[in-house]
Design an enzyme around this catalytic site. Structure first.
Site, mmCIF file in Angstrom:
data_model
loop_
_atom_site.group_PDB
_atom_site.id
_atom_site.type_symbol
_atom_site.label_atom_id
_atom_site.label_comp_id
_atom_site.label_asym_id
_atom_site.label_seq_id
_atom_site.Cartn_x
_atom_site.Cartn_y
_atom_site.Cartn_z
ATOM 1 N N ASP A 35 -6.169 -37.986 32.064
ATOM 2 C CA ASP A 35 -7.212 -38.646 32.832
ATOM 3 C C ASP A 35 -6.752 -40.068 33.145
ATOM 4 O O ASP A 35 -5.575 -40.408 32.953
ATOM 5 C CB ASP A 35 -8.537 -38.622 32.071
ATOM 6 N N LYS B 78 -6.724 -30.633 34.623
ATOM 7 C CA LYS B 78 -7.247 -31.422 33.507
ATOM 8 C C LYS B 78 -8.358 -30.668 32.784
ATOM 9 O O LYS B 78 -8.393 -30.617 31.547
ATOM 10 C CB LYS B 78 -7.773 -32.771 34.000
#
Length: 238
Positions: free
Chosen positions: A164, A146
């Site tokens: 997320d 991420k």
């Protein structure tokens, strides 16, 4: 770096291969186009809410944002960056030196250790610069898939979708993915949306998740995506 096959559908991007269409929810392809059109109208200027001026500042802010709010990170980073403006300066710091600057951010002790080690590696391996290479960013302490997606997309303009909690939740509620693993959600979204809209999609979904589609009691009655949303997993809407 980006693979040769980066694009829409069946793509391979930074080691991720999209899942077969049969593993995605029925109607996901048609819904994706509607969702994108609504998001483009609602959030035309969607961008990261982390404050940064350089790739290094973005990398540090993204590491700090794990399990913390962007607001708390933005409140802490001005004084942190005033004292440690680049990797060279931060590489001279110990975790104990960094902790007072980020004490109000969740997991600050672990993050201080990550930042001190991260800065040293940037100096040792990359001349103090944040590399524009996916695997190199993933290899840094405190970073992961991420973080690499956020940094490379916002600092270097690479097409990427950082999954997320907001992006994952909305992807499932909107019937774009049935997956709970962030890497698999990323693959589904990559296959459904054109790669030139991946960065926008990531930021727009986050904004919608923060403003309307809350984890608890999403504001379904006020949601402008309601007409194309199957509300998968929604049990307590407002």
């Amino acid at each position: 770096m980006l693979g040769d096959d980066a694009g829409r559908g069946g793509c391979t991007l930074w080691g991720v291969t999209s899942l077969p269409a049969a593993e995605r929810p029925a109607g996901a392809g048609d819904r994706a186009a509607q969702v994108l059109a609504h998001l483009e109208r609602l959030y035309p200027d969607a961008r990261t809410e982390l404050d940064f001026r350089t790739p290094f500042e973005l990398l540090v802010a993204t590491v700090l944002s794990a399990q913390a709010t962007d607001v708390s990170v933005n409140a802490a980073t001005p004084t942190l960056f005033e004292r440690y403006p680049d990797a060279q300066a931060m590489s001279q710091a110990t975790p104990e030196d960094l902790e007072p600057y980020i004490r109000r951010i969740g997991l600050y002790r672990n993050k201080a250790r990550h930042l001190a080690a991260l800065a040293r590696l940037l100096v040792e391996r990359h001349g103090g610069e944040v590399p524009n290479d996916f695997e190199a960013v993933v290899a840094l302490p405190g970073a992961g898939r991420k973080t690499a997606n956020v940094v490379l997309s916002n600092a270097y303009g690479f097409p990427a979708i950082a999954v997320d909690t907001h992006v994952g939740r909305l992807s499932r509620r909107l019937g774009l993915s049935a997956q709970t693993n962030p890497d698999k959600v990323e693959r589904d979204l990559q296959a459904l949306f054109p790669n030139e809209r991946w960065v926008f999609l990531h930021h727009a979904l986050i904004l919608h998740g923060r403003r309307v589609c809350f984890a608890r009691r999403p504001r379904c009655s006020a949601c402008e995506l309601l007409a194309c949303c199957p509300q998968i997993g929604v049990t307590d809407a407002a």
